[in-house]
Design an enzyme around this catalytic site. Structure first.
Site, mmCIF file in Angstrom:
data_model
loop_
_atom_site.group_PDB
_atom_site.id
_atom_site.type_symbol
_atom_site.label_atom_id
_atom_site.label_comp_id
_atom_site.label_asym_id
_atom_site.label_seq_id
_atom_site.Cartn_x
_atom_site.Cartn_y
_atom_site.Cartn_z
ATOM 1 N N ASN A 9 12.105 25.681 55.163
ATOM 2 C CA ASN A 9 11.100 26.614 54.832
ATOM 3 C C ASN A 9 9.730 25.998 54.773
ATOM 4 O OD1 ASN A 9 9.348 28.478 53.778
ATOM 5 N ND2 ASN A 9 10.534 28.632 51.895
ATOM 6 N N LYS A 11 6.953 27.043 54.033
ATOM 7 C CA LYS A 11 6.302 27.892 53.100
ATOM 8 C C LYS A 11 4.366 27.901 53.960
ATOM 9 C CE LYS A 11 8.572 26.053 49.424
ATOM 10 N NZ LYS A 11 8.705 25.971 48.106
ATOM 11 N N HIS A 95 12.246 35.561 48.394
ATOM 12 C CA HIS A 95 11.933 34.043 47.830
ATOM 13 C C HIS A 95 11.456 34.040 46.475
ATOM 14 C CE1 HIS A 95 10.587 29.917 47.536
ATOM 15 N NE2 HIS A 95 11.493 29.791 48.429
ATOM 16 N N GLU A 97 9.067 32.679 45.318
ATOM 17 C CA GLU A 97 7.540 32.571 45.213
ATOM 18 C C GLU A 97 7.047 34.096 45.432
ATOM 19 O OE1 GLU A 97 7.188 29.176 47.891
ATOM 20 O OE2 GLU A 97 8.085 28.036 46.342
ATOM 21 N N GLU A 163 18.843 29.879 44.996
ATOM 22 C CA GLU A 163 17.786 28.938 44.583
ATOM 23 C C GLU A 163 17.364 28.845 43.149
ATOM 24 O OE1 GLU A 163 15.494 27.677 48.514
ATOM 25 O OE2 GLU A 163 14.734 29.624 47.728
ATOM 26 N N GLY A 169 10.535 22.748 44.393
ATOM 27 C CA GLY A 169 9.302 22.210 44.506
ATOM 28 C C GLY A 169 9.147 21.267 43.223
ATOM 29 N N SER A 207 14.904 21.689 45.873
ATOM 30 C CA SER A 207 14.671 20.012 45.999
ATOM 31 C C SER A 207 15.933 19.329 46.640
ATOM 32 C CB SER A 207 14.415 19.495 44.407
ATOM 33 O OG SER A 207 13.294 19.958 43.894
HETATM 34 C C1 PEP Z 1 12.341 26.695 48.927
HETATM 35 O O1 PEP Z 1 11.230 26.952 49.344
HETATM 36 O O2 PEP Z 1 13.012 27.358 49.428
HETATM 37 C C2 PEP Z 1 12.669 25.167 48.368
HETATM 38 C C3 PEP Z 1 14.141 25.212 48.136
HETATM 39 O O3 PEP Z 1 11.814 24.256 48.226
HETATM 40 P P1 PEP Z 1 12.146 22.822 47.825
HETATM 41 O O4 PEP Z 1 12.989 22.297 48.706
HETATM 42 O O5 PEP Z 1 10.765 22.020 48.054
HETATM 43 O O6 PEP Z 1 12.552 22.682 46.421
#
Ligand code: PEP
Length: 248
Positions: A9, A11, A95, A97, A163, A169, A207
């Site tokens: 992703n 983003k 997601h 966000e 997630e 992040g 992460s």
């Molecule tokens: C994501 O944006 O779905 C995500 C898991 O980000 P990160 O791997 O940076 O934590």
């Protein structure tokens, strides 16, 4: 598709040049240019990336899809039919966000899921709790409530991504025990509430990095990974995809 699915992703990152360079690096590498690897790129770059990825095996994904299905006066929106038109195989839906900054709720997310499926795009429904919800012990209720929309979908292919918001992040990764617990919970919930649920793939995201990917991907009921930050670095993403590729 058998084996684990890894989707990067991106983003709201990259520009035309850097997106092209990153895609070129992924295309040039057999560990990333293969079935079971996808990239969720910013909407404005999807069409150009679809051209670039033609002939390779990397699947293209959007990061969102409109809850409106028909063409019309929905300024700023990108419909599922448009995503299918440019060659998207997947669309991220809900997601954290999007849930946080755009207040996306279950009604909107159900519409997005249905629109994607109707257009032939596989939606990836993202679920997960905040740190507060984890610490209060309410996390299973939160995830159950987010999964509820799946019971409203009669048929069609989709993917689920767990997630935990506190791991996205932040560099904090859920422990393997925490990942195993919630993935078993999601699998059991799907078995009880959704038809054809034995085929539903559940990804882990939060992460995921080169260093932890193998252990996470080997955890029971983890069907792959949704990778944010580490997917912007071709070398790191390669290691994650390589770990996934070994587990058929
Ligand atoms: C994501 O944006 O779905 C995500 C898991 O980000 P990160 O791997 O940076 O934590």
């Amino acid at each position: 598709m058998s084996g684990k699915l890894v989707i990067g992703n991106w983003k709201m990152n990259t520009r035309g040049d850097s997106a092209r360079q990153l895609a070129a690096a992924l295309l040039a590498d057999g560990e990333t240019n293969r079935e079971g690897v996808g990239i969720a790129a910013p909407a404005v770059y999807l069409a150009a990336l679809a051209e670039q990825l033609k002939g390779g095996n990397i699947a293209l994904s959007s990061q969102d899809v409109s809850r409106f299905a028909a063409d019309g006066a929905f300024t700023g929106e990108v419909s599922a039919a448009m995503l299918a038109d440019v060659g998207c195989r997947y669309a991220l839906v809900g997601h954290s966000e999007r849930r946080q900054y755009f207040r996306e709720d279950n009604a909107a997310l159900l519409a997005k899921m249905r629109n994607a499926i109707a257009a032939g795009v596989v939606p990836v429904l993202c679920v997960g709790e905040t740190l507060e919800q984890r610490e209060s012990g309410a996390y299973l209720d939160v995830v159950r409530e987010q999964l509820a929309i799946l019971a409203e979908i009669a048929d069609g292919e989709y993917v689920v991504a767990y997630e935990p918001v506190w791991a996205i992040g932040t560099g904090k990764v859920a422990s393997l025990e925490q990942i195993a617990e919630i993935h078993a919970f999601i699998k059991n919930w799907c078995l009880q509430n959704v038809s054809g649920s034995d085929k539903i793939r559940v990804l882990y995201g939060g992460s995921v990095k080169a260093e932890n990917a193998e252990a996470i991907l080997a955890t029971e009921n983890v069907g792959g990974a949704l990778v944010g930050g580490a997917s912007l670095d071709a070398g790191s993403f390669r290691v994650i995809c390589q770990a996934a590729g070994k587990m058929i």
